[in-house]
Write a protein that holds these residues in place. Structure first.
Motif, PDB file in Angstrom:
ATOM      1  N   GLY A  10      35.150  26.388  27.216  1.00 30.35           N
ATOM      2  CA  GLY A  10      35.377  27.550  26.356  1.00 30.35           C
ATOM      3  C   GLY A  10      35.930  28.750  27.076  1.00 30.35           C
ATOM      4  O   GLY A  10      36.867  28.657  27.853  1.00 30.35           O
ATOM      5  N   ARG A  11      35.256  29.869  26.826  1.00 30.42           N
ATOM      6  CA  ARG A  11      35.718  31.175  27.286  1.00 30.42           C
ATOM      7  C   ARG A  11      35.808  31.276  28.810  1.00 30.42           C
ATOM      8  O   ARG A  11      36.699  31.926  29.344  1.00 30.42           O
ATOM      9  CB  ARG A  11      34.741  32.156  26.637  1.00 30.42           C
ATOM     10  CG  ARG A  11      34.286  33.336  27.355  1.00 30.42           C
ATOM     11  CD  ARG A  11      33.194  33.976  26.531  1.00 30.42           C
ATOM     12  NE  ARG A  11      31.912  33.320  26.853  1.00 30.42           N
ATOM     13  CZ  ARG A  11      30.749  33.710  26.420  1.00 30.42           C
ATOM     14  NH1 ARG A  11      30.642  34.728  25.604  1.00 30.42           N
ATOM     15  NH2 ARG A  11      29.661  33.084  26.776  1.00 30.42           N
ATOM     16  N   GLY A  12      34.863  30.674  29.514  1.00 31.94           N
ATOM     17  CA  GLY A  12      35.002  30.599  30.968  1.00 31.94           C
ATOM     18  C   GLY A  12      34.604  31.851  31.722  1.00 31.94           C
ATOM     19  O   GLY A  12      35.110  32.094  32.823  1.00 31.94           O
ATOM     20  N   SER A  13      33.652  32.626  31.168  1.00 28.62           N
ATOM     21  CA  SER A  13      33.272  33.838  31.906  1.00 28.62           C
ATOM     22  C   SER A  13      32.515  33.484  33.191  1.00 28.62           C
ATOM     23  O   SER A  13      32.662  34.168  34.208  1.00 28.62           O
ATOM     24  CB  SER A  13      32.461  34.787  31.022  1.00 28.62           C
ATOM     25  OG  SER A  13      31.189  34.271  30.739  1.00 28.62           O
ATOM     26  N   ASN A  14      31.734  32.425  33.166  1.00 23.70           N
ATOM     27  CA  ASN A  14      31.055  32.011  34.409  1.00 23.70           C
ATOM     28  C   ASN A  14      32.062  31.508  35.443  1.00 23.70           C
ATOM     29  O   ASN A  14      31.907  31.770  36.632  1.00 23.70           O
ATOM     30  CB  ASN A  14      29.997  30.942  34.120  1.00 23.70           C
ATOM     31  CG  ASN A  14      28.686  31.552  33.677  1.00 23.70           C
ATOM     32  OD1 ASN A  14      27.989  32.177  34.470  1.00 23.70           O
ATOM     33  ND2 ASN A  14      28.369  31.408  32.400  1.00 23.70           N
ATOM     34  N   ALA A  83      30.498  24.941  33.977  1.00 22.89           N
ATOM     35  CA  ALA A  83      30.379  26.341  33.549  1.00 22.89           C
ATOM     36  C   ALA A  83      30.741  26.419  32.070  1.00 22.89           C
ATOM     37  O   ALA A  83      31.894  26.610  31.702  1.00 22.89           O
ATOM     38  CB  ALA A  83      31.305  27.231  34.386  1.00 22.89           C
ATOM     39  N   GLY A  84      29.729  26.203  31.220  1.00 19.82           N
ATOM     40  CA  GLY A  84      30.011  26.141  29.794  1.00 19.82           C
ATOM     41  C   GLY A  84      30.810  24.893  29.445  1.00 19.82           C
ATOM     42  O   GLY A  84      31.669  24.915  28.581  1.00 19.82           O
ATOM     43  N   MET A  86      30.670  21.739  27.576  1.00 18.77           N
ATOM     44  CA  MET A  86      29.761  21.410  26.486  1.00 18.77           C
ATOM     45  C   MET A  86      29.785  19.921  26.110  1.00 18.77           C
ATOM     46  O   MET A  86      29.636  19.560  24.948  1.00 18.77           O
ATOM     47  CB  MET A  86      30.083  22.287  25.264  1.00 18.77           C
ATOM     48  CG  MET A  86      29.983  23.782  25.550  1.00 18.77           C
ATOM     49  SD  MET A  86      28.420  24.309  26.319  1.00 18.77           S
ATOM     50  CE  MET A  86      27.366  24.311  24.862  1.00 18.77           C
ATOM     51  N   ILE A 104      25.040  25.507  35.020  1.00 18.85           N
ATOM     52  CA  ILE A 104      24.245  26.683  34.628  1.00 18.85           C
ATOM     53  C   ILE A 104      23.840  26.527  33.174  1.00 18.85           C
ATOM     54  O   ILE A 104      24.643  26.137  32.316  1.00 18.85           O
ATOM     55  CB  ILE A 104      24.976  28.025  34.873  1.00 18.85           C
ATOM     56  CG1 ILE A 104      24.006  29.191  34.622  1.00 18.85           C
ATOM     57  CG2 ILE A 104      26.265  28.148  34.047  1.00 18.85           C
ATOM     58  CD1 ILE A 104      24.303  30.435  35.413  1.00 18.85           C
ATOM     59  N   HIS A 105      22.555  26.789  32.928  1.00 18.80           N
ATOM     60  CA  HIS A 105      21.987  26.601  31.589  1.00 18.80           C
ATOM     61  C   HIS A 105      21.290  27.898  31.163  1.00 18.80           C
ATOM     62  O   HIS A 105      20.555  28.494  31.960  1.00 18.80           O
ATOM     63  CB  HIS A 105      20.996  25.438  31.609  1.00 18.80           C
ATOM     64  CG  HIS A 105      20.389  25.168  30.271  1.00 18.80           C
ATOM     65  ND1 HIS A 105      21.083  24.538  29.264  1.00 18.80           N
ATOM     66  CD2 HIS A 105      19.180  25.478  29.763  1.00 18.80           C
ATOM     67  CE1 HIS A 105      20.304  24.468  28.189  1.00 18.80           C
ATOM     68  NE2 HIS A 105      19.155  25.035  28.464  1.00 18.80           N
ATOM     69  N   PRO A 106      21.518  28.326  29.911  1.00 18.85           N
ATOM     70  CA  PRO A 106      20.988  29.630  29.489  1.00 18.85           C
ATOM     71  C   PRO A 106      19.535  29.606  29.021  1.00 18.85           C
ATOM     72  O   PRO A 106      19.207  30.046  27.918  1.00 18.85           O
ATOM     73  CB  PRO A 106      21.941  30.036  28.354  1.00 18.85           C
ATOM     74  CG  PRO A 106      22.379  28.746  27.764  1.00 18.85           C
ATOM     75  CD  PRO A 106      22.412  27.746  28.905  1.00 18.85           C
ATOM     76  N   LEU A 167      23.809  36.353  29.787  1.00 16.95           N
ATOM     77  CA  LEU A 167      25.119  36.052  30.388  1.00 16.95           C
ATOM     78  C   LEU A 167      25.395  36.937  31.607  1.00 16.95           C
ATOM     79  O   LEU A 167      25.920  36.472  32.617  1.00 16.95           O
ATOM     80  CB  LEU A 167      26.231  36.200  29.345  1.00 16.95           C
ATOM     81  CG  LEU A 167      27.607  35.659  29.752  1.00 16.95           C
ATOM     82  CD1 LEU A 167      27.581  34.138  29.957  1.00 16.95           C
ATOM     83  CD2 LEU A 167      28.660  36.021  28.706  1.00 16.95           C
TER      84      LEU A 167
HETATM   85  C1  GAR Z   1      26.955  30.162  29.154  1.00 14.01           C
HETATM   86  O1  GAR Z   1      25.964  30.971  28.582  1.00 14.01           O
HETATM   87  C2  GAR Z   1      26.349  28.902  29.721  1.00 14.01           C
HETATM   88  O2  GAR Z   1      25.098  29.105  30.314  1.00 14.01           O
HETATM   89  C3  GAR Z   1      26.231  28.038  28.499  1.00 14.01           C
HETATM   90  O3  GAR Z   1      27.406  28.301  27.766  1.00 14.01           O
HETATM   91  C4  GAR Z   1      27.894  29.604  28.072  1.00 14.01           C
HETATM   92  C5  GAR Z   1      29.309  29.481  28.554  1.00 14.01           C
HETATM   93  O4  GAR Z   1      29.907  30.744  28.675  1.00 14.01           O
HETATM   94  N1  GAR Z   1      26.106  26.673  28.832  1.00 14.01           N
HETATM   95  C6  GAR Z   1      25.444  25.778  28.099  1.00 14.01           C
HETATM   96  O5  GAR Z   1      24.901  26.049  27.051  1.00 14.01           O
HETATM   97  C7  GAR Z   1      25.440  24.381  28.675  1.00 14.01           C
HETATM   98  N2  GAR Z   1      24.730  23.493  27.801  1.00 14.01           N
HETATM   99  P1  GAR Z   1      31.224  30.935  29.534  1.00 14.01           P
HETATM  100  O6  GAR Z   1      32.237  29.901  29.034  1.00 14.01           O
HETATM  101  O7  GAR Z   1      31.673  32.310  29.235  1.00 14.01           O
HETATM  102  O8  GAR Z   1      30.857  30.722  30.972  1.00 14.01           O
END
Ligand code: GAR
Length: 190
Positions: A10-14, A83-84, A86, A104-106, A167
């Protein structure tokens, strides 16, 4: 410098926080995605990072993962940072990269594995939430925890306001834990 691949959906902020902290300990050798339209992938391309994008849709998971595995090896990757990302990795891929994949898991594992972690923490009346970086094994969100960060749950928090606070903690925690993980290099022992 350890060559790391970052996997995003997704967005990839991590991913951006990991890229910002790259340097002596590790470098980003590849950004890979199962979602060719992922915003994180577009950013990686703009940065001039090497990217791999392929959807499992149509070709199936085994063919998708075989291509991903080949791209990771081609790029000389030693460690994979989810990193996100899914999508569940198959047992086969986890076996091939045993001890070299982290995520990384929230939530504060072992609490709230899986999805909707923030809604579940609020519904449970928890006072604190947070995030965890862990080793990826065959068990969903079940591998050894490498590091955690806590944030308070405030009165009136919604899953979105809590997600934002968590986040920010993720962005601090993940680069720190990845740098320590690659310095320790425990995957080399086994
Ligand atoms: C983050 O909050 C990450 O911890 C979570 O998705 C988001 C991705 O954000 N990951 C999960 O839920 C994994 N099952 P990002 O794309 O901005 O990094």
């Amino acid at each position: 410098t350890v060559r790391v691949a970052v996997l995003v959906s997704g967005r990839g902020s991590n991913m951006r926080s990991l890229a910002a902290a790259a340097g002596d300990a590790y470098e980003i050798a590849l950004v890979a995605s199962d979602k060719p339209e992922a915003a994180g992938l577009a950013w990686a391309r703009e940065q001039g990072l090497a990217t791999f994008a392929l959807s499992p849709r149509g070709i199936g998971k085994p063919a998708y993962e075989a291509a991903l595995d080949a791209a990771l090896r081609e790029a000389g990757v030693e460690v994979i940072a989810l990193a996100g990302y899914m999508r569940l990795l198959s047992d086969d891929l986890v076996t091939r990269w045993r001890g070299r994949i982290i995520n990384i898991h929230p939530s504060l594992l072992p609490k709230y594995k899986g999805l909707d972690t923030h809604a579940r923490a609020i519904a449970a009346g928890d006072a604190v939430a947070g995030c965890s970086v862990h080793v990826v094994t065959e068990e969903l969100d079940g591998g050894a925890v490498l590091g955690q960060a806590e944030v308070p749950i405030e009165p009136g928090d919604t899953p979105d306001t809590l997600a934002e606070r968590v986040l920010s903690a993720e962005h601090r925690l993940y680069p720190e834990v990845l740098a320590r993980f690659v310095r320790e290099g425990t995957w080399r022992e086994g």
